[in-house]
Design a protein around this motif. Structure first.
Motif, PDB file in Angstrom:
ATOM      1  N   GLU A 140       0.247 -25.261  32.553  1.00 33.98           N
ATOM      2  CA  GLU A 140       0.522 -26.479  33.317  1.00 33.98           C
ATOM      3  C   GLU A 140       1.032 -27.580  32.397  1.00 33.98           C
ATOM      4  OE1 GLU A 140      -2.752 -27.720  35.682  1.00 33.98           O
ATOM      5  OE2 GLU A 140      -3.139 -25.708  36.471  1.00 33.98           O
ATOM      6  N   PRO A 141       1.900 -28.466  32.904  1.00 30.74           N
ATOM      7  CA  PRO A 141       2.454 -29.541  32.077  1.00 30.74           C
ATOM      8  C   PRO A 141       1.358 -30.421  31.476  1.00 30.74           C
ATOM      9  CG  PRO A 141       3.645 -29.370  34.158  1.00 30.74           C
ATOM     10  CD  PRO A 141       2.454 -28.460  34.267  1.00 30.74           C
ATOM     11  N   GLY A 142       1.388 -30.584  30.172  1.00 31.90           N
ATOM     12  CA  GLY A 142       0.464 -31.470  29.488  1.00 31.90           C
ATOM     13  C   GLY A 142      -0.859 -30.856  29.096  1.00 31.90           C
ATOM     14  N   ALA A 143      -1.214 -29.686  29.658  1.00 31.34           N
ATOM     15  CA  ALA A 143      -2.535 -29.112  29.372  1.00 31.34           C
ATOM     16  C   ALA A 143      -2.645 -28.671  27.912  1.00 31.34           C
ATOM     17  CB  ALA A 143      -2.806 -27.935  30.304  1.00 31.34           C
ATOM     18  N   LEU A 144      -1.662 -27.918  27.441  1.00 34.24           N
ATOM     19  CA  LEU A 144      -1.701 -27.454  26.049  1.00 34.24           C
ATOM     20  C   LEU A 144      -1.600 -28.632  25.085  1.00 34.24           C
ATOM     21  CD1 LEU A 144      -1.788 -25.155  24.016  1.00 34.24           C
ATOM     22  CD2 LEU A 144       0.702 -24.936  24.242  1.00 34.24           C
ATOM     23  N   ASP A 198      -7.258 -52.244  31.623  1.00 37.08           N
ATOM     24  CA  ASP A 198      -6.712 -50.912  31.332  1.00 37.08           C
ATOM     25  C   ASP A 198      -6.323 -50.791  29.863  1.00 37.08           C
ATOM     26  OD1 ASP A 198      -7.009 -50.001  33.919  1.00 37.08           O
ATOM     27  OD2 ASP A 198      -5.009 -50.636  34.538  1.00 37.08           O
ATOM     28  N   TRP A 199      -5.739 -51.843  29.306  1.00 36.08           N
ATOM     29  CA  TRP A 199      -5.319 -51.819  27.898  1.00 36.08           C
ATOM     30  C   TRP A 199      -6.528 -51.686  26.976  1.00 36.08           C
ATOM     31  CZ3 TRP A 199      -1.352 -56.446  28.179  1.00 36.08           C
ATOM     32  CH2 TRP A 199      -0.213 -56.004  28.860  1.00 36.08           C
ATOM     33  N   ILE A 200      -7.562 -52.467  27.261  1.00 33.38           N
ATOM     34  CA  ILE A 200      -8.753 -52.425  26.409  1.00 33.38           C
ATOM     35  C   ILE A 200      -9.438 -51.060  26.494  1.00 33.38           C
ATOM     36  CG2 ILE A 200     -11.058 -53.384  26.064  1.00 33.38           C
ATOM     37  CD1 ILE A 200      -8.887 -55.175  25.025  1.00 33.38           C
ATOM     38  N   ALA A 201      -9.589 -50.542  27.716  1.00 38.52           N
ATOM     39  CA  ALA A 201     -10.250 -49.247  27.896  1.00 38.52           C
ATOM     40  C   ALA A 201      -9.442 -48.105  27.295  1.00 38.52           C
ATOM     41  CB  ALA A 201     -10.489 -48.984  29.377  1.00 38.52           C
ATOM     42  N   SER A 202      -8.158 -48.331  27.071  1.00 39.86           N
ATOM     43  CA  SER A 202      -7.288 -47.285  26.524  1.00 39.86           C
ATOM     44  C   SER A 202      -7.337 -47.209  25.008  1.00 39.86           C
ATOM     45  CB  SER A 202      -5.829 -47.543  26.961  1.00 39.86           C
ATOM     46  OG  SER A 202      -5.709 -47.522  28.362  1.00 39.86           O
ATOM     47  N   LEU A 203      -8.136 -48.062  24.370  1.00 40.53           N
ATOM     48  CA  LEU A 203      -8.133 -48.140  22.913  1.00 40.53           C
ATOM     49  C   LEU A 203      -9.147 -47.227  22.235  1.00 40.53           C
ATOM     50  CD1 LEU A 203      -7.715 -52.003  22.430  1.00 40.53           C
ATOM     51  CD2 LEU A 203      -6.014 -50.225  21.985  1.00 40.53           C
ATOM     52  N   ILE A 205     -10.796 -43.693  20.891  1.00 43.36           N
ATOM     53  CA  ILE A 205     -10.148 -42.526  20.296  1.00 43.36           C
ATOM     54  C   ILE A 205      -9.915 -41.403  21.312  1.00 43.36           C
ATOM     55  CG2 ILE A 205     -10.493 -40.637  18.637  1.00 43.36           C
ATOM     56  CD1 ILE A 205     -11.595 -42.655  16.690  1.00 43.36           C
ATOM     57  N   PRO A 206     -10.897 -41.035  22.160  1.00 44.89           N
ATOM     58  CA  PRO A 206     -10.621 -39.989  23.149  1.00 44.89           C
ATOM     59  C   PRO A 206      -9.484 -40.352  24.097  1.00 44.89           C
ATOM     60  CG  PRO A 206     -12.983 -40.340  22.954  1.00 44.89           C
ATOM     61  CD  PRO A 206     -12.315 -41.440  22.185  1.00 44.89           C
ATOM     62  N   ALA A 207      -9.450 -41.634  24.527  1.00 45.97           N
ATOM     63  CA  ALA A 207      -8.379 -42.060  25.424  1.00 45.97           C
ATOM     64  C   ALA A 207      -7.022 -42.012  24.726  1.00 45.97           C
ATOM     65  CB  ALA A 207      -8.659 -43.479  25.932  1.00 45.97           C
ATOM     66  N   VAL A 215      -1.093 -37.319  29.047  1.00 46.54           N
ATOM     67  CA  VAL A 215      -1.874 -36.899  30.205  1.00 46.54           C
ATOM     68  C   VAL A 215      -1.801 -37.990  31.265  1.00 46.54           C
ATOM     69  CG1 VAL A 215      -4.191 -36.324  31.032  1.00 46.54           C
ATOM     70  CG2 VAL A 215      -3.423 -35.533  28.788  1.00 46.54           C
ATOM     71  N   PRO A 216      -1.486 -37.640  32.527  1.00 51.07           N
ATOM     72  CA  PRO A 216      -1.388 -38.664  33.576  1.00 51.07           C
ATOM     73  C   PRO A 216      -2.698 -39.417  33.758  1.00 51.07           C
ATOM     74  CG  PRO A 216      -0.422 -36.586  34.306  1.00 51.07           C
ATOM     75  CD  PRO A 216      -1.119 -36.310  33.006  1.00 51.07           C
ATOM     76  N   ASP A 217      -2.611 -40.721  33.940  1.00 48.98           N
ATOM     77  CA  ASP A 217      -3.758 -41.592  34.181  1.00 48.98           C
ATOM     78  C   ASP A 217      -4.761 -41.599  33.027  1.00 48.98           C
ATOM     79  OD1 ASP A 217      -2.770 -42.212  36.755  1.00 48.98           O
ATOM     80  OD2 ASP A 217      -3.708 -40.401  37.574  1.00 48.98           O
ATOM     81  N   ALA A 218      -4.301 -41.259  31.814  1.00 53.53           N
ATOM     82  CA  ALA A 218      -5.197 -41.249  30.659  1.00 53.53           C
ATOM     83  C   ALA A 218      -5.399 -42.649  30.089  1.00 53.53           C
ATOM     84  CB  ALA A 218      -4.655 -40.326  29.580  1.00 53.53           C
ATOM     85  N   GLY A 219      -4.478 -43.552  30.365  1.00 55.14           N
ATOM     86  CA  GLY A 219      -4.587 -44.889  29.813  1.00 55.14           C
ATOM     87  C   GLY A 219      -3.292 -45.655  29.995  1.00 55.14           C
ATOM     88  N   ALA A 220      -3.235 -46.832  29.391  1.00 61.90           N
ATOM     89  CA  ALA A 220      -2.118 -47.735  29.615  1.00 61.90           C
ATOM     90  C   ALA A 220      -0.955 -47.531  28.657  1.00 61.90           C
ATOM     91  CB  ALA A 220      -2.603 -49.189  29.510  1.00 61.90           C
TER      92      ALA A 220
END
Length: 250
Positions: A140-144, A198-203, A205-207, A215-220
């Motif tokens: 699937e797109p993005g999984a690997l 969204d920007w802050i939560a995207s900072l 390491i896992p995000a 990955v879609p909807d992974a962050g900003a």
């Protein structure tokens, strides 16, 4: 420099804590399996509507960065605790080269271990899902890409742990900061309006690792921005640690 890296690799390999920390990362597999099982049970009873398992990497994503960061902490904190750092700094005159060698070793070990853990996590999640449509195939797109970028996040976490221990010269202190770092952006994001939340939560390491894989909807942030931020974490941390170790006695 090669001899210095080899020496640091020997030190890290001989530490008993290294084996303990790497073994502890397997707890992420147990967390992933439990979460995937719970989601699968929800799907069996209620159908679509719950959280998908996907690759499974997001289910226990907050734990490995702390543990790999702890690997970086132990790479130097033990030398401060025993006073061996004085001998090390007497032998190696260039303190920034010492720090760079330690960073290279812990980053390489964490990247390899983190990548192995990522694949193990993926296959564990898919085994629990057992063919239900809430999992994800590597085709699937993005999984690997999501699996392959996890090692980069582990390497950065290890370097952050190393630099925190260098600056604080305390294992408990560095560990407290390692635990608090991921919580800060998540807590702060709850009190900020969009798009700042969204920007802050995207900072974290896992995000950032998931955004690196697009990955879609992974962050900003996009992959390029996420890569620059991850690299910036490592560079800024090394600069701060180099300044700290250069300006004070061991």
């Amino acid at each position: 420099m090669i001899d210095l890296v080899a020496s640091e690799w020997l030190k890290l390999r001989s530490l008993r804590a290294t084996s303990y920390v790497l073994a502890a990362t397997l707890s992420a597999l147990a967390l992933t399996a439990f979460s995937a099982y719970s989601i699968s049970r929800y799907y069996d009873s209620r159908g679509w509507g719950g959280e998908p398992v996907g690759t499974g990497l997001s289910l226990g994503a907050d734990l490995p960065p702390v543990l790999f960061g702890l690997l970086g902490v132990f790479a130097i904190s033990g030398e401060y605790a025993t006073g061996m750092i004085r001998l090390t700094l007497t032998t190696v005159r260039s303190r920034w080269m010492l720090l760079l060698a330690k960073a290279a070793v812990v980053a390489a070990v964490a990247a390899v271990a983190g990548q192995a853990l990522a694949f193990a996590t993926y296959f564990t999640a898919q085994a629990v899902v057992a063919g239900r449509p809430i999992g994800a195939s590597l085709a699937e797109p993005g999984a690997l890409a999501e699996v392959l970028t996890t090692g980069a996040g582990a390497a950065v976490a290890a370097v952050l742990g190393l630099t925190l221990a260098t600056v604080l010269r305390s294992t408990p202190g560095a560990l407290l900061v390692l635990v608090a770092l991921p919580l800060g952006p998540l807590v702060l994001g709850r009190f900020l309006p969009a798009p700042w939340n969204d920007w802050i939560a995207s900072l974290t390491i896992p995000a950032l690792a998931r955004q690196l894989a697009a990955v879609p909807d992974a962050g900003a942030f996009g992959p390029v921005t996420a890569a620059l931020i991850l690299a910036g974490y490592g560079v800024a941390a090394l600069l701060a640690a180099t300044l700290a170790i250069s300006r004070r006695d061991a």
